[in-house]
Scaffold this active site. Structure first.
Site, PDB file in Angstrom:
ATOM      1  N   GLY A  21      -3.784 -12.618  14.974  1.00  0.00           N
ATOM      2  CA  GLY A  21      -4.742 -12.728  13.976  1.00  0.00           C
ATOM      3  C   GLY A  21      -6.085 -13.598  14.002  1.00  0.00           C
ATOM      4  O   GLY A  21      -7.324 -13.179  14.117  1.00  0.00           O
ATOM      5  N   ARG A  22      -5.761 -14.553  12.658  1.00  0.00           N
ATOM      6  CA  ARG A  22      -7.223 -15.165  12.462  1.00  0.00           C
ATOM      7  C   ARG A  22      -7.695 -16.272  13.701  1.00  0.00           C
ATOM      8  O   ARG A  22      -9.311 -16.008  13.727  1.00  0.00           O
ATOM      9  CB  ARG A  22      -6.523 -16.198  11.488  1.00  0.00           C
ATOM     10  CG  ARG A  22      -6.717 -15.960  10.118  1.00  0.00           C
ATOM     11  CD  ARG A  22      -6.273 -16.317   8.867  1.00  0.00           C
ATOM     12  NE  ARG A  22      -4.280 -16.404   9.325  1.00  0.00           N
ATOM     13  CZ  ARG A  22      -4.231 -17.564   8.749  1.00  0.00           C
ATOM     14  NH1 ARG A  22      -3.851 -18.129   8.292  1.00  0.00           N
ATOM     15  NH2 ARG A  22      -3.048 -17.348   9.912  1.00  0.00           N
TER      16      ARG A  22
ATOM     17  N   TYR B  77       0.729  -0.931   0.053  1.00  0.00           N
ATOM     18  CA  TYR B  77      -0.156   0.322  -0.378  1.00  0.00           C
ATOM     19  C   TYR B  77       0.876   1.600   0.057  1.00  0.00           C
ATOM     20  O   TYR B  77       2.106   1.130  -0.087  1.00  0.00           O
ATOM     21  CB  TYR B  77      -1.336  -0.204   0.803  1.00  0.00           C
ATOM     22  CG  TYR B  77      -2.424  -1.482   1.204  1.00  0.00           C
ATOM     23  CD1 TYR B  77      -2.901  -1.260  -0.071  1.00  0.00           C
ATOM     24  CD2 TYR B  77      -2.176  -2.247   1.575  1.00  0.00           C
ATOM     25  CE1 TYR B  77      -4.088  -2.909  -0.149  1.00  0.00           C
ATOM     26  CE2 TYR B  77      -3.135  -3.233   2.101  1.00  0.00           C
ATOM     27  CZ  TYR B  77      -3.277  -3.459   0.940  1.00  0.00           C
ATOM     28  OH  TYR B  77      -4.553  -4.505   1.076  1.00  0.00           O
TER      29      TYR B  77
END
Ligand SMILES: Cc1cc2nc3c(=O)[nH]c(=O)nc-3n(C[C@H](O)[C@H](O)[C@H](O)COP(=O)(O)O)c2cc1C
Length: 390
Positions: free
Chosen positions: A359-360, A202
């Site tokens: 995270g997950r 990004y």
């Protein structure tokens, strides 16, 4: 499984010690990693978003880094394989009221929370997002080298690497001001600090990476010069929000444009990339890798967060495969919970990093942190959970 728990019960407690960052005290070392959801209608987080983050705080997570929050510049947000219309902003009355509610619910549950400020840069798909008519921007107007191993589907890879013009000084200043404005808004609604998305291909990463930054002015050149744009954002945010709040900076070697890309191939090169950011006011480097248990450079088991800490003297946060048997993007086998925390706890005990981002596993079970502490069995993450409301 029982053996693992017996062995590491004591050292698991080490992750439940507070950490002071400037004037903010995190209750423990477990952090929710930033994960895009796209459930904020029109860019304003609603009661569901507040409940989603509150549940993670109630479940023992010390700090929540929110999903990517778009900075309020028309070029910031588009289709990067997401529900772009429901990605939150941090500007405008409805959005700020929504975040005020999220923050107060997380605080009431005993957690801390910071927003991840995000500009998609070269990854924004032209013609998409809330402002489809604006051109995508990146430092040199390019997406990156084509033909590399990417993590995005073929249809999202542009046919031509040139996606726009190099950013002008005017646009650069506008984008810096958008970051600063959102940071100001974040502090005004009660957030405990700021996180910057400088990873994964990004905008901020587009400046750091030579594959997307071919400028030869103030904003490009060697590694230190390529760090100047994110460093200027950090300096200006620091000036705006004062000395009391921590600034986190996420960086990665890999890019969605090029999975095998690197910013630095040695610790010395990493010091060149991160040094200017540390000097500008970053407090915590969030080193985004897919497997926390892999050495970052030849000849050493120390991971990327460990090296970030070593070369900058700042705190660091690790991430990648904590409590789960597969790295992000590796979906060749079903996800399973992992209970052998010894490698993680050993690295933590050695001082390699100060915080552990999850995270997950935390999508799968909002009470993951509390269950990790007691050794209870968490609800196991499934990739279909990425778009859940709970
Ligand atoms: C559904 C999903 C959305 C994500 N969105 C973001 C994001 O907005 N910003 C970011 O920096 N990382 C994002 N990530 C990466 C995670 O923060 C994290 O680094 C990654 O999932 C590895 O951690 P884990 O192995 O514990 O899941 C996302 C990951 C997933 C699974």
């Amino acid at each position: 499984m029982t053996d693992y728990l017996a062995i590491d019960a004591l050292s698991r407690e080490a992750l439940f010690t507070p950490l002071q960052l400037r004037d903010v005290v995190l209750p423990n070392r477990i952090v929710m990693s930033p994960m895009t959801r796209g459930f904020s209608p029109g860019g304003a987080p609603d009661e569901n978003v507040a409940a989603y983050y509150r549940r993670r705080a109630e479940g023992g997570t010390g700090l929540i880094v929110t999903e990517g929050v778009a900075v309020d510049h028309p070029t910031a947000l588009g289709d990067a394989g997401l529900q772009e219309q429901d990605v939150p902003y941090l500007a405008g009355d409805a959005s700020l009221a929504g975040w005020r509610n999220v923050v107060s619910q997380v605080h009431a549950a005993g957690g801390k929370i910071i927003p991840q400020l995000w500009h998609q840069g070269a990854m924004r798909k032209p013609g998409s997002g809330p402002f489809p008519d604006v051109r995508s921007v990146s430092p040199s107007g390019i997406w990156g080298p084509l033909g590399r191993m990417t993590s995005i589907d073929a249809a999202s890879v542009p046919a031509d690497s040139r996606i726009g013009e190099p950013m002008t000084e005017e646009v650069i200043e506008e984008v810096i001001e958008a970051f600063v404005r959102c940071a100001r808004n974040a502090i005004d609604v009660g957030f405990d600090g700021i996180a910057l998305h400088g990873a994964h291909g990004y905008l901020l990463d587009n400046f750091l990476w030579e594959g997307t930054n071919q400028r030869d002015d103030r904003w490009g050149g060697d590694r230190r010069r390529r760090s100047e744009f994110p460093a200027e954002i950090v300096r200006r945010i620091r000036r705006e929000i004062g000395e009391g709040f921590p600034i986190f900076f996420r960086f990665s070697q890999w890019k969605q444009q090029d999975f095998r890309a690197t910013l630095a191939d040695t610790p010395e090169e990493l010091a060149e990339v991160l040094g200017p950011l540390a000097e500008a006011g970053v407090d915590v480097f969030d080193a985004s890798v897919r497997y926390y248990n892999r050495g970052a450079f030849e000849g050493s088991p120390i991971n990327l967060a460990g090296w970030a800490k070593k070369v900058t003297g700042k705190a660091s946060m690790t991430v990648g495969g904590v409590g789960i048997n597969q790295g992000m993007y590796d979906r060749d086998k079903p996800a399973e919970a992992v209970f052998d925390y010894a490698p993680l706890l050993e690295r933590f005990a050695n001082g390699e990093f100060d915080l552990v981002a999850v995270g997950r596993a935390l999508i799968g079970d909002p009470a993951w942190a509390a269950k990790f502490r007691t050794g209870a069995f968490p609800r196991v993450y499934r990739s279909s959970d990425d778009r859940v409301l709970t």
